[in-house]
Design a protein around this motif. Structure first.
Motif, PDB file in Angstrom:
ATOM      1  N   ARG A  83      56.683  65.222  29.181  1.00 36.56           N
ATOM      2  CA  ARG A  83      57.070  65.520  27.800  1.00 36.56           C
ATOM      3  C   ARG A  83      58.569  65.327  27.579  1.00 36.56           C
ATOM      4  N   ARG A  84      59.393  65.706  28.533  1.00 37.00           N
ATOM      5  CA  ARG A  84      60.844  65.595  28.322  1.00 37.00           C
ATOM      6  C   ARG A  84      61.305  64.144  28.200  1.00 37.00           C
ATOM      7  N   THR A  85      60.636  63.229  28.907  1.00 36.98           N
ATOM      8  CA  THR A  85      61.008  61.815  28.811  1.00 36.98           C
ATOM      9  C   THR A  85      60.486  61.195  27.520  1.00 36.98           C
ATOM     10  N   ILE A  86      59.274  61.563  27.135  1.00 32.90           N
ATOM     11  CA  ILE A  86      58.713  61.033  25.888  1.00 32.90           C
ATOM     12  C   ILE A  86      59.549  61.463  24.686  1.00 32.90           C
ATOM     13  N   TYR A  87      59.884  62.764  24.623  1.00 35.30           N
ATOM     14  CA  TYR A  87      60.663  63.236  23.485  1.00 35.30           C
ATOM     15  C   TYR A  87      62.091  62.692  23.519  1.00 35.30           C
ATOM     16  N   THR A  88      62.663  62.510  24.707  1.00 37.43           N
ATOM     17  CA  THR A  88      63.982  61.882  24.795  1.00 37.43           C
ATOM     18  C   THR A  88      63.941  60.477  24.214  1.00 37.43           C
ATOM     19  N   ALA A  89      62.902  59.725  24.554  1.00 36.67           N
ATOM     20  CA  ALA A  89      62.778  58.353  24.061  1.00 36.67           C
ATOM     21  C   ALA A  89      62.600  58.315  22.547  1.00 36.67           C
ATOM     22  N   LEU A  90      61.736  59.175  22.017  1.00 36.45           N
ATOM     23  CA  LEU A  90      61.470  59.167  20.577  1.00 36.45           C
ATOM     24  C   LEU A  90      62.697  59.587  19.772  1.00 36.45           C
ATOM     25  N   LEU A  91      63.425  60.589  20.259  1.00 37.33           N
ATOM     26  CA  LEU A  91      64.605  61.065  19.530  1.00 37.33           C
ATOM     27  C   LEU A  91      65.793  60.111  19.684  1.00 37.33           C
ATOM     28  N   SER A  92      66.035  59.646  20.894  1.00 36.13           N
ATOM     29  CA  SER A  92      67.220  58.823  21.155  1.00 36.13           C
ATOM     30  C   SER A  92      67.110  57.431  20.559  1.00 36.13           C
ATOM     31  N   PHE A  93      65.899  56.898  20.499  1.00 29.56           N
ATOM     32  CA  PHE A  93      65.717  55.522  20.026  1.00 29.56           C
ATOM     33  C   PHE A  93      64.976  55.477  18.700  1.00 29.56           C
ATOM     34  N   GLU A  94      65.182  56.526  17.910  1.00 31.81           N
ATOM     35  CA  GLU A  94      64.620  56.594  16.563  1.00 31.81           C
ATOM     36  C   GLU A  94      64.951  55.363  15.727  1.00 31.81           C
ATOM     37  N   PRO A  95      66.194  54.827  15.796  1.00 30.47           N
ATOM     38  CA  PRO A  95      66.493  53.622  15.009  1.00 30.47           C
ATOM     39  C   PRO A  95      65.615  52.424  15.368  1.00 30.47           C
ATOM     40  N   VAL A  96      65.195  52.337  16.616  1.00 28.47           N
ATOM     41  CA  VAL A  96      64.326  51.230  17.025  1.00 28.47           C
ATOM     42  C   VAL A  96      62.962  51.357  16.347  1.00 28.47           C
ATOM     43  N   PHE A  97      62.396  52.563  16.366  1.00 29.07           N
ATOM     44  CA  PHE A  97      61.099  52.782  15.735  1.00 29.07           C
ATOM     45  C   PHE A  97      61.191  52.584  14.220  1.00 29.07           C
ATOM     46  N   ASN A  98      62.291  53.065  13.616  1.00 24.79           N
ATOM     47  CA  ASN A  98      62.477  52.894  12.169  1.00 24.79           C
ATOM     48  C   ASN A  98      62.602  51.425  11.795  1.00 24.79           C
ATOM     49  N   LYS A  99      63.330  50.661  12.619  1.00 25.79           N
ATOM     50  CA  LYS A  99      63.515  49.229  12.335  1.00 25.79           C
ATOM     51  C   LYS A  99      62.175  48.499  12.320  1.00 25.79           C
ATOM     52  N   HIS A 100      61.349  48.773  13.299  1.00 24.55           N
ATOM     53  CA  HIS A 100      60.058  48.089  13.374  1.00 24.55           C
ATOM     54  C   HIS A 100      59.130  48.532  12.246  1.00 24.55           C
ATOM     55  N   LYS A 101      59.239  49.795  11.858  1.00 25.00           N
ATOM     56  CA  LYS A 101      58.417  50.288  10.755  1.00 25.00           C
ATOM     57  C   LYS A 101      58.823  49.631   9.448  1.00 25.00           C
ATOM     58  N   GLU A 102      60.130  49.458   9.261  1.00 26.81           N
ATOM     59  CA  GLU A 102      60.635  48.840   8.034  1.00 26.81           C
ATOM     60  C   GLU A 102      60.250  47.374   7.929  1.00 26.81           C
ATOM     61  N   THR A 103      60.089  46.722   9.073  1.00 27.35           N
ATOM     62  CA  THR A 103      59.734  45.302   9.073  1.00 27.35           C
ATOM     63  C   THR A 103      58.238  45.074   9.195  1.00 27.35           C
ATOM     64  N   GLY A 104      57.471  46.136   8.948  1.00 25.85           N
ATOM     65  CA  GLY A 104      56.027  45.995   8.947  1.00 25.85           C
ATOM     66  C   GLY A 104      55.351  46.222  10.274  1.00 25.85           C
ATOM     67  N   GLY A 105      56.119  46.683  11.262  1.00 27.24           N
ATOM     68  CA  GLY A 105      55.545  46.889  12.583  1.00 27.24           C
ATOM     69  C   GLY A 105      54.997  48.293  12.764  1.00 27.24           C
ATOM     70  N   ASP A 106      53.999  48.653  11.970  1.00 23.18           N
ATOM     71  CA  ASP A 106      53.416  49.994  12.064  1.00 23.18           C
ATOM     72  C   ASP A 106      52.757  50.236  13.417  1.00 23.18           C
ATOM     73  N   GLY A 107      52.431  49.162  14.120  1.00 25.08           N
ATOM     74  CA  GLY A 107      51.783  49.311  15.419  1.00 25.08           C
ATOM     75  C   GLY A 107      52.761  49.472  16.561  1.00 25.08           C
ATOM     76  N   PHE A 108      54.061  49.519  16.270  1.00 29.27           N
ATOM     77  CA  PHE A 108      55.067  49.647  17.322  1.00 29.27           C
ATOM     78  C   PHE A 108      55.010  51.058  17.902  1.00 29.27           C
ATOM     79  N   LYS A 109      54.766  51.156  19.205  1.00 35.89           N
ATOM     80  CA  LYS A 109      54.648  52.460  19.848  1.00 35.89           C
ATOM     81  C   LYS A 109      55.388  52.494  21.182  1.00 35.89           C
ATOM     82  N   LEU A 110      55.796  53.677  21.556  1.00 35.06           N
ATOM     83  CA  LEU A 110      56.316  53.917  22.889  1.00 35.06           C
ATOM     84  C   LEU A 110      55.152  53.784  23.867  1.00 35.06           C
TER      85      LEU A 110
END
Length: 282
Positions: free
Chosen positions: A59-86
Motif C-alpha cells: 500500500r505504501r508504494t502504491i499510494y506514493t506512486a499515485l500521489l507523487s505522479f498525479e500529473p502523469v495520470f492527469n495528463k493521460h486523462k486529459e488526452t483521452g487515456g482513461d485506461g491509463f493505470k498504475l
C-alpha cells in the motif's frame, strides 16, 4: 530501444516511525509521507515524459506512486487515456517477511483501491500467494535476485520510453544492482521518495554479481550521469566489477547492522532495538 527507468523509494510509512511498528501489516503512509509525495510531485522534472507508472503492490508504494505522479495520470486523462493505470508488479515487493514488508491479499487490495476508491490501479499481475514469502517470494538473497531480474526483464521489454518504478529501500539495491553506499542508512542507501534514473546497458551479462550463470540476459542497469550529479556523486557509475565488490560489502554491512531478511533469523540473532535514521527502516 530499451526504456529509461526512474526508480523511487516510497514515502514514509507508519513502520518507519519506530521498530515496534514493524509488526504493522502493510502499513499506510504517515502525514509526513504524504507531504513527501507532494514535494516529489512538485519537483520531479519529467512528468511530461513518463509513459508508464509501476509500483510494488504494497500500500505504501502504491499510494506514493499515485500521489507523487498525479500529473502523469492527469495528463493521460486529459488526452483521452482513461485506461491509463498504475501497474502493480509483485516482483518489486520488499525483501523481508516481517509484517510491515508483507503485502495484503489480492482481494483486499482490489476492494480498497479499485472497488471502494476507484483508483487507477491494475492488479492483474498480483496473483494469489504473492505475499506468501515462500518459494519465489522467499526472503532469501537468491530468490530476491531472481525476482529483481524478472522485473528488470519485464520492464526492458516494455514499449514505453520512460517508466517509473516505486519500490522499497532494500529491494532497490537488488533491482538496480547498485550497491554503492548501500549501508549509509539502516538497510538501504535510499531516503524516502528519493528518485534515481537508470538506463539498460548495451552489455548482455550472463552472470549475476556473485558469478553464477543466468538463464539469459541479466538486463543490467546503470545510473545516468545526470542522476548521479543530482545526488552529489562525481563521475560515472561504478563498473559491474566494482558492483560485485560493493554487493558483498553491502550484504556484510546489513549483517553488521543486525538486519536479517526473515523473522526467524532476526529472532535467532536477538537483534537489539535500533534507531530510526533519516526515515530509513531498521
Amino acid at each position: 530501444m530499451a526504456p529509461i527507468i526512474h526508480c523511487v523509494r516510497h514515502a514514509q510509512g507508519f513502520h518507519n516511525l519506530n521498530t515496534a511498528n514493524h509488526v504493522l501489516p502493510d502499513p499506510l503512509l504517515t502525514e509526513l509521507g504524504e507531504e513527501q509525495c507532494r514535494k516529489l510531485r512538485d519537483t520531479f522534472p519529467y512528468h511530461d515524459r513518463i509513459e508508464l507508472v509501476t509500483a510494488s503492490p504494497l500500500r505504501r508504494t502504491i499510494y506514493t506512486a499515485l500521489l507523487s505522479f498525479e500529473p502523469v495520470f492527469n495528463k493521460h486523462k486529459e488526452t483521452g487515456g482513461d485506461g491509463f493505470k498504475l501497474i502493480a508488479i509483485p516482483e518489486a515487493q520488499e525483501t523481508s517477511d516481517v509484517p510491515c514488508d508483507t503485502g495484503s491479499e489480492p482481494a483486499a487490495l482490489r476492494k480498497e483501491l479499485v472497488e471502494e476508491k476507484g483508483l487507477p490501479v491494475d492488479l492483474g499481475l498480483v496473483g494469489e500467494g504473492w505475499n506468501s514469502k515462500t518459494g519465489k517470494w522467499a526472503p532469501t538473497s537468491e530468490a530476491i535476485k531472481n525476482r529483481a531480474r524478472e522485473a528488470r526483464r519485464w520492464l526492458k521489454a516494455r514499449p514505453e520510453k520512460e517508466i517509473v518504478l516505486v519500490s522499497h529501500g532494500g529491494f532497490l539495491h537488488y533491482f538496480t544492482e547498485d550497491w554503492e553506499d548501500s549501508s549509509v542508512y539502516q538497510g538501504t542507501g535510499w531516503t524516502n521518495t528519493e528518485f534515481r534514473t537508470y538506463e539498460f546497458t548495451d552489455s548482455h551479462d550472463t552472470e549475476d554479481l556473485e558469478g553464477y550463470p543466468l538463464d539469459g540476459d541479466n538486463a543490467s542497469l546503470v545510473e545516468t550521469l545526470e542522476s548521479r550529479r543530482r545526488r552529489g556523486k562525481e563521475g560515472p557509475a561504478p563498473s559491474r566489477e566494482q558492483q560485485k565488490v560493493f554487493y558483498k560489502l553491502g550484504l556484510q554491512g546489513w549483517d553488521d547492522q543486525g538486519l536479517q531478511l526473515s523473522v526467524a533469523e532476526r529472532e535467532a540473532a536477538k537483534v537489539p532495538q535500533g534507531k530510526e535514521v533519516g526515515g530509513a527502516r531498521i
